[in-house]
Design an enzyme around this catalytic site. Structure first.
Site, PDB file in Angstrom:
ATOM      1  N   ARG A   1       0.813  -1.211   0.000  1.00  0.00           N
ATOM      2  CA  ARG A   1       0.000   0.000   0.000  1.00  0.00           C
ATOM      3  C   ARG A   1       0.854   1.272   0.000  1.00  0.00           C
ATOM      4  O   ARG A   1       0.468   2.303  -0.537  1.00  0.00           O
ATOM      5  CB  ARG A   1      -0.854  -0.068   1.263  1.00  0.00           C
ATOM      6  CG  ARG A   1      -2.017   0.808   1.350  1.00  0.00           C
ATOM      7  CD  ARG A   1      -2.799   0.454   2.590  1.00  0.00           C
ATOM      8  NE  ARG A   1      -1.921   0.070   3.706  1.00  0.00           N
ATOM      9  CZ  ARG A   1      -2.335  -0.171   4.932  1.00  0.00           C
ATOM     10  NH1 ARG A   1      -3.617  -0.064   5.223  1.00  0.00           N
ATOM     11  NH2 ARG A   1      -1.492  -0.511   5.889  1.00  0.00           N
TER      12      ARG A   1
ATOM     13  N   LYS B   1      -0.496 -18.505   5.513  1.00  0.00           N
ATOM     14  CA  LYS B   1      -1.364 -18.846   6.622  1.00  0.00           C
ATOM     15  C   LYS B   1      -1.593 -17.592   7.486  1.00  0.00           C
ATOM     16  O   LYS B   1      -0.785 -16.677   7.403  1.00  0.00           O
ATOM     17  CB  LYS B   1      -0.780 -19.999   7.433  1.00  0.00           C
ATOM     18  CG  LYS B   1       0.344 -19.617   8.402  1.00  0.00           C
ATOM     19  CD  LYS B   1       0.549 -20.699   9.434  1.00  0.00           C
ATOM     20  CE  LYS B   1       1.251 -20.130  10.635  1.00  0.00           C
ATOM     21  NZ  LYS B   1       1.372 -20.956  11.784  1.00  0.00           N
TER      22      LYS B   1
ATOM     23  N   ASP C   1       2.168 -24.117   4.099  1.00  0.00           N
ATOM     24  CA  ASP C   1       2.401 -24.583   5.463  1.00  0.00           C
ATOM     25  C   ASP C   1       3.892 -24.867   5.479  1.00  0.00           C
ATOM     26  O   ASP C   1       4.360 -25.839   4.873  1.00  0.00           O
ATOM     27  CB  ASP C   1       1.610 -25.873   5.756  1.00  0.00           C
ATOM     28  CG  ASP C   1       1.852 -26.363   7.170  1.00  0.00           C
ATOM     29  OD1 ASP C   1       2.956 -26.123   7.711  1.00  0.00           O
ATOM     30  OD2 ASP C   1       0.959 -26.990   7.747  1.00  0.00           O
ATOM     31  N   HIS C   2       4.659 -24.000   6.149  1.00  0.00           N
ATOM     32  CA  HIS C   2       6.118 -24.087   5.947  1.00  0.00           C
ATOM     33  C   HIS C   2       6.693 -25.408   6.466  1.00  0.00           C
ATOM     34  O   HIS C   2       7.798 -25.778   6.091  1.00  0.00           O
ATOM     35  CB  HIS C   2       6.844 -22.873   6.535  1.00  0.00           C
ATOM     36  CG  HIS C   2       6.924 -22.864   8.023  1.00  0.00           C
ATOM     37  ND1 HIS C   2       5.927 -22.363   8.808  1.00  0.00           N
ATOM     38  CD2 HIS C   2       7.887 -23.304   8.856  1.00  0.00           C
ATOM     39  CE1 HIS C   2       6.278 -22.503  10.066  1.00  0.00           C
ATOM     40  NE2 HIS C   2       7.461 -23.069  10.138  1.00  0.00           N
TER      41      HIS C   2
ATOM     42  N   HIS D   1       0.551 -27.663  11.227  1.00  0.00           N
ATOM     43  CA  HIS D   1       1.859 -28.331  11.197  1.00  0.00           C
ATOM     44  C   HIS D   1       1.806 -29.756  11.761  1.00  0.00           C
ATOM     45  O   HIS D   1       2.360 -30.688  11.176  1.00  0.00           O
ATOM     46  CB  HIS D   1       2.896 -27.528  11.977  1.00  0.00           C
ATOM     47  CG  HIS D   1       2.970 -26.086  11.596  1.00  0.00           C
ATOM     48  ND1 HIS D   1       2.818 -25.656  10.309  1.00  0.00           N
ATOM     49  CD2 HIS D   1       3.176 -24.966  12.329  1.00  0.00           C
ATOM     50  CE1 HIS D   1       2.943 -24.333  10.267  1.00  0.00           C
ATOM     51  NE2 HIS D   1       3.148 -23.898  11.486  1.00  0.00           N
TER      52      HIS D   1
HETATM   53  P1  NAP Z   1       2.739  -7.186   8.334  1.00  0.00           P
HETATM   54  O1  NAP Z   1       4.158  -7.011   8.769  1.00  0.00           O
HETATM   55  O2  NAP Z   1       1.667  -6.589   9.157  1.00  0.00           O
HETATM   56  O3  NAP Z   1       2.627  -6.630   6.845  1.00  0.00           O
HETATM   57  C1  NAP Z   1       1.400  -6.494   6.224  1.00  0.00           C
HETATM   58  C2  NAP Z   1       1.620  -6.128   4.778  1.00  0.00           C
HETATM   59  O4  NAP Z   1       0.344  -5.995   4.170  1.00  0.00           O
HETATM   60  C3  NAP Z   1       2.362  -4.821   4.573  1.00  0.00           C
HETATM   61  O5  NAP Z   1       3.237  -4.970   3.482  1.00  0.00           O
HETATM   62  C4  NAP Z   1       1.241  -3.862   4.206  1.00  0.00           C
HETATM   63  O6  NAP Z   1       1.635  -2.837   3.356  1.00  0.00           O
HETATM   64  C5  NAP Z   1       0.325  -4.771   3.445  1.00  0.00           C
HETATM   65  N1  NAP Z   1      -1.015  -4.213   3.378  1.00  0.00           N
HETATM   66  C6  NAP Z   1      -1.836  -3.871   4.402  1.00  0.00           C
HETATM   67  N2  NAP Z   1      -2.977  -3.366   3.914  1.00  0.00           N
HETATM   68  C7  NAP Z   1      -2.879  -3.391   2.570  1.00  0.00           C
HETATM   69  C8  NAP Z   1      -3.717  -2.998   1.509  1.00  0.00           C
HETATM   70  N3  NAP Z   1      -4.933  -2.477   1.720  1.00  0.00           N
HETATM   71  N4  NAP Z   1      -3.274  -3.166   0.256  1.00  0.00           N
HETATM   72  C9  NAP Z   1      -2.059  -3.688  -0.005  1.00  0.00           C
HETATM   73  N5  NAP Z   1      -1.223  -4.086   0.954  1.00  0.00           N
HETATM   74  C10 NAP Z   1      -1.624  -3.925   2.224  1.00  0.00           C
HETATM   75  O7  NAP Z   1       2.382  -8.710   8.161  1.00  0.00           O
HETATM   76  P2  NAP Z   1       3.371  -9.969   8.001  1.00  0.00           P
HETATM   77  O8  NAP Z   1       3.911 -10.339   9.337  1.00  0.00           O
HETATM   78  O9  NAP Z   1       4.332  -9.724   6.905  1.00  0.00           O
HETATM   79  O10 NAP Z   1       2.354 -11.121   7.608  1.00  0.00           O
HETATM   80  C11 NAP Z   1       1.697 -11.187   6.358  1.00  0.00           C
HETATM   81  C12 NAP Z   1       0.794 -12.427   6.378  1.00  0.00           C
HETATM   82  O11 NAP Z   1       1.607 -13.570   6.553  1.00  0.00           O
HETATM   83  C13 NAP Z   1      -0.188 -12.429   7.555  1.00  0.00           C
HETATM   84  O12 NAP Z   1      -1.382 -13.047   7.163  1.00  0.00           O
HETATM   85  C14 NAP Z   1       0.520 -13.276   8.598  1.00  0.00           C
HETATM   86  O13 NAP Z   1      -0.391 -13.924   9.463  1.00  0.00           O
HETATM   87  C15 NAP Z   1       1.218 -14.282   7.710  1.00  0.00           C
HETATM   88  N6  NAP Z   1       2.396 -14.882   8.320  1.00  0.00           N
HETATM   89  C16 NAP Z   1       3.380 -14.091   8.842  1.00  0.00           C
HETATM   90  C17 NAP Z   1       4.511 -14.670   9.397  1.00  0.00           C
HETATM   91  C18 NAP Z   1       5.626 -13.839   9.946  1.00  0.00           C
HETATM   92  O14 NAP Z   1       6.593 -14.417  10.431  1.00  0.00           O
HETATM   93  N7  NAP Z   1       5.546 -12.522   9.885  1.00  0.00           N
HETATM   94  C19 NAP Z   1       4.625 -16.062   9.432  1.00  0.00           C
HETATM   95  C20 NAP Z   1       3.610 -16.847   8.868  1.00  0.00           C
HETATM   96  C21 NAP Z   1       2.509 -16.242   8.317  1.00  0.00           C
HETATM   97  P3  NAP Z   1       1.983  -1.345   3.872  1.00  0.00           P
HETATM   98  O15 NAP Z   1       3.149  -1.497   4.802  1.00  0.00           O
HETATM   99  O16 NAP Z   1       2.359  -0.647   2.634  1.00  0.00           O
HETATM  100  O17 NAP Z   1       0.758  -0.821   4.544  1.00  0.00           O
END
Ligand code: NAP
Length: 480
Positions: free
Chosen positions: A48, A147, A176-177, A239
């Protein structure tokens, strides 16, 4: 030996997010550094935030490069980041998808397009709809879903239904890693490629099976997320279910994705459904409690002091198949446990042929932190006579090959690029798994009973030991 991958165009949604910075880009770098990425493969990062490619690359430099722990050279890194471009796309703005479509179409070198949705699941439906409006759901496009894919059966079905309006099942790659772990995949050749194991891998020889994912860390700063998730949703439904499938499945007709996934589905479908009374009897939920050195779960930041969310769960499950009928499968996971491990334990039935006593073999397959397979055997004691003593035969998977062992996410990204679905969940598998855990979630939601407590950094509550003791069994750490 790893092969060079097909040319590709990967669009990463959520590119500014934690997952992309910490895992996706560093893992793509590793594939690049190993010479596996096609020279023309491109990574189109979108989110975004308003910025240009130079600003995004500055962010990658500060937020992502630090997560490249191995094989780093400046030259390779500079070369890698040339693959990256950035585009602002708000998932909820259809007009932004016109720009995205133009950016993808501007490239004529490949029609191998991958869309990785590394965003919250609430964005999956609008993203898919808007992608479809600009034709980015054509047969050549694969979509990767991070996920959590739902928080219960209903929400999971909803997500899958939304995605299925625009993408065919064979275009959908559900992450699912754990499926990216070499040591989990290795269960297939271990079981079906070695005469030793398959003959005894059944109820006639195996007394019980344990599957454990234990974490040493508590919820850290993620209390808010964890409190609405809990151990069952976070670990068991996905997992642990995958580990169970690989241990318990029948031999697939072939190694094609659907043949393997058909057999995994049969395992999940064979799990005996639980009534609410079964849940009371066969499921233990617990929270870690405070010690002099460590906070309890209820003292963690952003956790309500009356939370009933489980940080630990242990389940006695059974599979209704000819191979496994009557064999208990003990599944457990928890935070703030005594050590960090993911392992599968097969306890064999004690054999007594009148010569050496009743000795029970055991096979422990560790997925992390070490990747080992350890067989407990009985061997002659040194000295006179033929008394036996237990001994361990250890296979250290890390020493089997000099080949670089890729992280799970790298392997999964490579599989997506080459269009192999084996290591990704099919919709029916996922929903069957949710179906099985629903009675547990429902029982807990309707219960006023508080979770048991366990001392932080212990092996969990006494009630989980009792669960096994009832069958005359014990968890691995309590076995001799
Ligand atoms: P995060 O750090 O909160 O990042 C969210 C991302 O989504 C940001 O790049 C944000 O962009 C983008 N976003 C939010 N609203 C948006 C919109 N309206 N349009 C386009 N992009 C938008 O989340 P994350 O930790 O990377 O996790 C992402 C997904 O992976 C989640 O579902 C999480 O549960 C899953 N996951 C994460 C991990 C982990 O280790 N982090 C592990 C497994 C699964 P902006 O910054 O530009 O707003």
């Amino acid at each position: 030996m790893s092969q060079k991958l097909n040319n590709f165009d990967m669009v990463i949604f959520g590119a500014t997010g934690d997952l992309a910075m910490r895992k996706l880009l560093p893992c793509l770098y590793q594939a690049h550094a190993a010479g596996l990425l096609h020279p023309k493969g491109r990574i189109l990062c979108v989110s975004r935030s308003q910025m240009d490619t130079a600003q995004f690359l500055a962010k990658v430099q500060s937020d992502s490069k630090i997560h490249v722990k191995k094989n780093f050279t400046d030259a390779l890194w500079q070369n890698f980041i040339q693959r990256i471009e950035y585009l602002t796309v708000d998932v909820t703005q259809p007009a932004h998808f016109e720009d995205l479509s133009q950016a993808v179409k501007a490239r004529t070198e490949t029609d191998n397009v991958i869309i990785y949705l590394s965003t919250a699941p609430k964005f999956f439906a609008p993203a898919c709809e808007n992608l479809a409006k600009v034709g980015l759901n054509a047969d050549n496009v694969r979509i990767v879903l991070e996920k959590p894919l739902g928080t219960d059966l209903y929400s999971s079905q909803q997500i899958n239904t939304d995605v299925a309006k625009y993408f065919k099942e064979n275009q959908v790659y559900r992450i699912d890693h754990y499926l990216g772990k070499e040591s989990l995949q290795n269960l297939l050749p271990l079981r079906f490629g070695n005469v030793f194991f398959e003959q005894v891998w059944n109820k006639d020889f195996i007394q019980s099976v344990q599957i454990t994912i234990a974490e040493q860390l508590g919820v850290e700063e993620r209390g808010e997320f964890y409190d609405i998730t809990g151990a069952l949703r976070d670990m068991v439904q996905n997992h642990i279910m995958q580990m169970l499938c690989f241990v318990a499945m029948e031999q697939p007709k072939s190694l094609n994705a659907d043949d393997v996934r058909d057999e995994k589905l049969k395992v999940v479908a064979a799990l005996k459904p639980m009534t609410s009374a079964d849940v009371d009897k066969n499921v233990i939920r617990a929270q870690y409690t405070q010690t002099a050195e460590q906070k309890g779960y209820l003292q963690e930041h952003n956790v309500p002091t009356d939370s009933k969310t489980e940080t630990y769960v242990a389940i006695r499950a059974e599979l209704d198949t000819p191979r496994w009928v009557g064999v208990p499968f003990y599944l457990r996971t928890g935070k703030r446990l005594a050590s960090r491990t993911a392992e599968i334990v097969l306890n064999f039935k004690a054999q007594d042929n009148g010569l050496f006593g009743a000795n029970a073999n055991r096979l422990v397959i560790s997925l992390q932190p070490d990747e080992t397979i350890v067989a407990k055997l009985f061997v002659k004691q040194v000295g006179s006579g033929l008394d036996v003593q237990p001994a361990e035969m250890v296979l250290d998977m890390g020493k089997v090959s000099d080949e670089r062992r890729a992280e799970a996410y790298e392997l999964l990204l490579r599989e997506v690029i080459d269009g192999r679905l084996n290591l990704f969940n099919r919709r029916d598998e996922l929903e069957k798994a949710w179906e099985w855990v629903m009675p547990i979630l429902d029982n807990w939601a309707n219960s006023s009973v508080k979770p048991y407590g366990y001392i932080a950094s212990s092996w969990g509550p006494k009630e989980a030991q009792d669960l096994l003791a009832r069958d005359g069994n014990a968890w691995l750490e309590d076995q001799v």
